[in-house]
Design an enzyme around this catalytic site. Sequence first.
Site, short mmCIF file in Angstrom:
data_model
loop_
_atom_site.label_atom_id
_atom_site.label_comp_id
_atom_site.label_asym_id
_atom_site.label_seq_id
_atom_site.Cartn_x
_atom_site.Cartn_y
_atom_site.Cartn_z
N LYS A 111 36.23 38.92 39.96
CA LYS A 111 37.93 39.43 40.50
C LYS A 111 38.05 40.28 40.71
CE LYS A 111 39.09 34.11 39.47
NZ LYS A 111 39.15 33.48 37.98
N LYS A 191 29.10 27.40 46.89
CA LYS A 191 29.88 25.78 46.31
C LYS A 191 31.05 25.66 46.37
CE LYS A 191 32.30 25.56 41.69
NZ LYS A 191 32.56 26.43 40.19
N LYS A 194 37.93 26.13 48.26
CA LYS A 194 39.40 25.82 48.83
C LYS A 194 38.94 27.48 49.95
CE LYS A 194 42.96 22.30 48.08
NZ LYS A 194 43.97 21.96 47.08
#
Length: 325
Positions: A111, A191, A194
Amino acid sequence: MSRIFSGIQPSGELHIGNYLGAVKNWVELQRSYESFFCVVDYHAITIPYEPDDLRTRRREMMVSLLASGLDPSVATVFAQSMVPEHTELAWIFNTVTPLGELERQTQFKDKASRQESIPAGLLNYPVLQAADILLYRADLVPVGEDQVQHLELSREIARRWNARFGEGYFPEPQAKLTPSRRIMGLDGNTKMSKSMGNTVGLLEEPASIWEKLRPAVTDPARLRKTDPGTPEVCNIYHLHKAFSPPETVEHVAVQCSTAGWGCIDCKKVLAESMETELVPIRSRAAELREDPTRVQSALDAGADKCRALARETMQGVRERMGFDG
Ligand code: SF4
């Protein structure tokens, strides 16, 4: 009865990836364990967000969870921000967590590499996660493989705190590996998520689901209807395994590998199987949306129970750390 804790981000309506990957399993576990399921809204603010949007996403997540079958009369379902002790314990755990352990976390590296300015909360995310679990002294945490590293850190934090302030006070939570599969997105590449725009919503209408299923990626080697396919490499086959009865899954494998049907035929059968599972969920969600007080009461009751337990844990923590009175 062993106690389990698990959390989910308030990402709005569930998609079938997080339903099959986590929530369906929670529904099965809720009667066999003393269960705590938490919408982890404090975890959701480590990236930029809009307050109103967060409110909506939290409410929608609650609707999805209850519609999926979590029963608030059996399991405790609540939102993290309703129990302030989560952040209090997280601060305390920050003081016993080695920085190096946090910097080594794969999800942090992942991230952080995508952000220009990295908030400290992103680094400390697993410390709050440890507090979430240990506040309720949970024995087990249902996790997927990708969460095992964070759970190991929670165990390490429990060990360090216990060694310093009170041997055995916090149990070392064990992973309860979820039997569910990692659901790929309809692009077949990553995967289902959203952020990748490759999801099917749990509450989506059948026409809209079909719009997404029809062009979804299948076995890339199956160029013509007459080419036999390899079901195991096809995401549609894996969705059949999640939604269709065993005899249908077997039929799909045979029809695919013998070129007995085309991919559209296969997807039509999948769409029917999905409908069988999703119709009752959609109708429960519609009822819950019509009666928002039911959702709010479930949250309030869950938070009441959690606050009482959290206060008890924190009292022990405070006493052992020299914060009496
Ligand atoms: S027939 Fe079904 S399982 Fe086989 S490649 Fe096509 S969609 Fe996939």
